[in-house]
Design a protein around this motif. Sequence first.
Motif, PDB file in Angstrom:
ATOM      1  N   ARG A 108       3.561   7.175  -3.792  1.00 42.38           N
ATOM      2  CA  ARG A 108       3.457   7.900  -2.601  1.00 42.38           C
ATOM      3  C   ARG A 108       1.733   8.092  -2.077  1.00 42.38           C
ATOM      4  N   LYS A 109       1.031   8.346  -2.503  1.00 40.18           N
ATOM      5  CA  LYS A 109      -0.296   8.790  -2.750  1.00 40.18           C
ATOM      6  C   LYS A 109      -1.205   7.601  -2.554  1.00 40.18           C
ATOM      7  N   THR A 110      -0.617   5.799  -3.610  1.00 40.52           N
ATOM      8  CA  THR A 110      -1.798   5.146  -3.403  1.00 40.52           C
ATOM      9  C   THR A 110      -1.267   4.201  -2.293  1.00 40.52           C
ATOM     10  N   ARG A 111       0.182   4.266  -1.325  1.00 38.77           N
ATOM     11  CA  ARG A 111       1.080   3.454  -1.208  1.00 38.77           C
ATOM     12  C   ARG A 111       0.540   2.606  -0.325  1.00 38.77           C
ATOM     13  N   GLY A 112       0.011   2.827   0.902  1.00 42.59           N
ATOM     14  CA  GLY A 112      -0.781   2.428   1.860  1.00 42.59           C
ATOM     15  C   GLY A 112      -1.565   0.862   1.254  1.00 42.59           C
ATOM     16  N   ALA A 113      -2.363   1.492   0.079  1.00 46.07           N
ATOM     17  CA  ALA A 113      -3.709   1.374  -0.327  1.00 46.07           C
ATOM     18  C   ALA A 113      -2.674  -0.776  -1.234  1.00 46.07           C
ATOM     19  N   PHE A 114      -1.591   0.613  -1.412  1.00 44.59           N
ATOM     20  CA  PHE A 114      -1.333  -1.131  -2.423  1.00 44.59           C
ATOM     21  C   PHE A 114      -0.671  -1.878  -1.491  1.00 44.59           C
TER      22      PHE A 114
END
Length: 509
Positions: free
Chosen positions: A153-159
């Motif tokens: 959830r913390k880096t989902r947007g970046a991935f």
Amino acid sequence: MALKVLTDLDSARTQYYHFKAIIIAGMGLFTDAYDLFCIPPIMKLIGRIYYADSNNLYEVPRAVTSAMVVTALLGTVIGQLVFGRLGDLIGRRKVYGFALMIMVLSSFGCGHSICTSRTCVLLSLGFFRFLLGIGIGGDYPLSATIMSEFANRKTRGAFIAGVFSMQGFGILASSTVTMIVCSIFNRANGGSHGADLAWRLILMIGAIPAGLTYYWRMMMPETARYTALVERDVPQAARDMEKVLDISASQIVEEFSTYLPNSPSSNYSLFSKTFIHNHGIDLFACSISWFLVDIVFYSSNLFQSQIYKRYLSNNHNVNAFQEAFEVARIQAIIAICSTIPGYFATMYFIDRIGRVKIQIMGFFFMAISLLAIGIPYYSYWNNNTNIGFMFLYGLTFFFSNFGPNTTTFIVPAELFPARFRTTCHGISGAVGKLGAIIGSIGFLWASHNKKDGYNEGIGMTASLILLAGVCVVGMITTYFFTSETMGKSLEENENIVINEDHQSVGGRA
């Protein structure tokens, strides 16, 4: 209490497989951009072969260039709808490789026309680009959803932004390959001989990176969220995740030897009253935002022809390969200076400031840039070739990618229930590509003057101001309708909570 396999995914540390998944999932977007941005220089080569006239202008009509874009977009609309639905019905993994294979085969098909007449060559190229569009369209919802369901959830947007950023590298690769091929042919022939082979070769090379990732796509397991929430097999979901991520399956399997029973809120169908109540606004927001940004984005792509005229040599003084080389070089410069940095900026900031703020900001600065180009276009920019014009034009691409062009790809992969996720992403993308078709055709006929050889349009100033207005509408709709997904699990975003009694409770957050 949420399913442990899902909470473990949400809290998993960033691992090697996450980056591997970005490359595997991103190759479809890489091919998409490669094939879109190789068309301008290829049209220069085709013009030399099939469009010589008494003045030796070698100009392919803009309607033909636009048609090459539109045929691929029509295929993309179909691919997004069909593969998006199949991804939910039979699984992401089962159709993922098929979409990629369509892209690979149709890319080779684009370069293998056996025709010799102009009409036959263009019809053949258009047909294979339509098939290519189907594969590209299928790749959009599958790639975005697979990455979102693997990520924490913390880096989902970046991935997910990382997957989409492969478009930038596709643009750069397209320009680089074109420059290399044209340089080789120019040195070998010293003229325009071999141009027919050169443009075919450029198209076919684009299939190689996508083809090389086919094996790895077939080796990817089904996503845990699809297996657990749609196929309702939690133990298998845990075992699949254990294969690729540092997550132990033993505790999860012991805790959930059977999956939860059906519940009323998980029985509603697509477009039912319950679906519309829970997700209708989100689907509208995703679709309209994508529609609006694609009108502007694809209009800007066609506007490149106006850019090229300022910085290209007179085609009487260069051969076919030199002319195509110069077009590709300009595309590479724009990609390096504005497009790729825009993607990287989104990757860095999206999990810090959120999707909605980035989308509003992107629309705002796109509007400012378009107005700065459009209002003084005929009084100043049309008669001046300088760095200021290129800077403003580059800003539209930077803030498109550090803005709605990327966020509209990300948000639909985060908002909807697992059993509707690729379908809703496909619907959003298909509506977006309808906007792209409007942008591609509408801007072509609106922007020209009579001296261009067509009926009078509204001109560049009015066209660019109109596009800025579209961006303002995008800002407004984003502010009022788009939900923020940053920092939440996919299950929180879809407004479903799985409680400790193994029941699903629906409702908007």
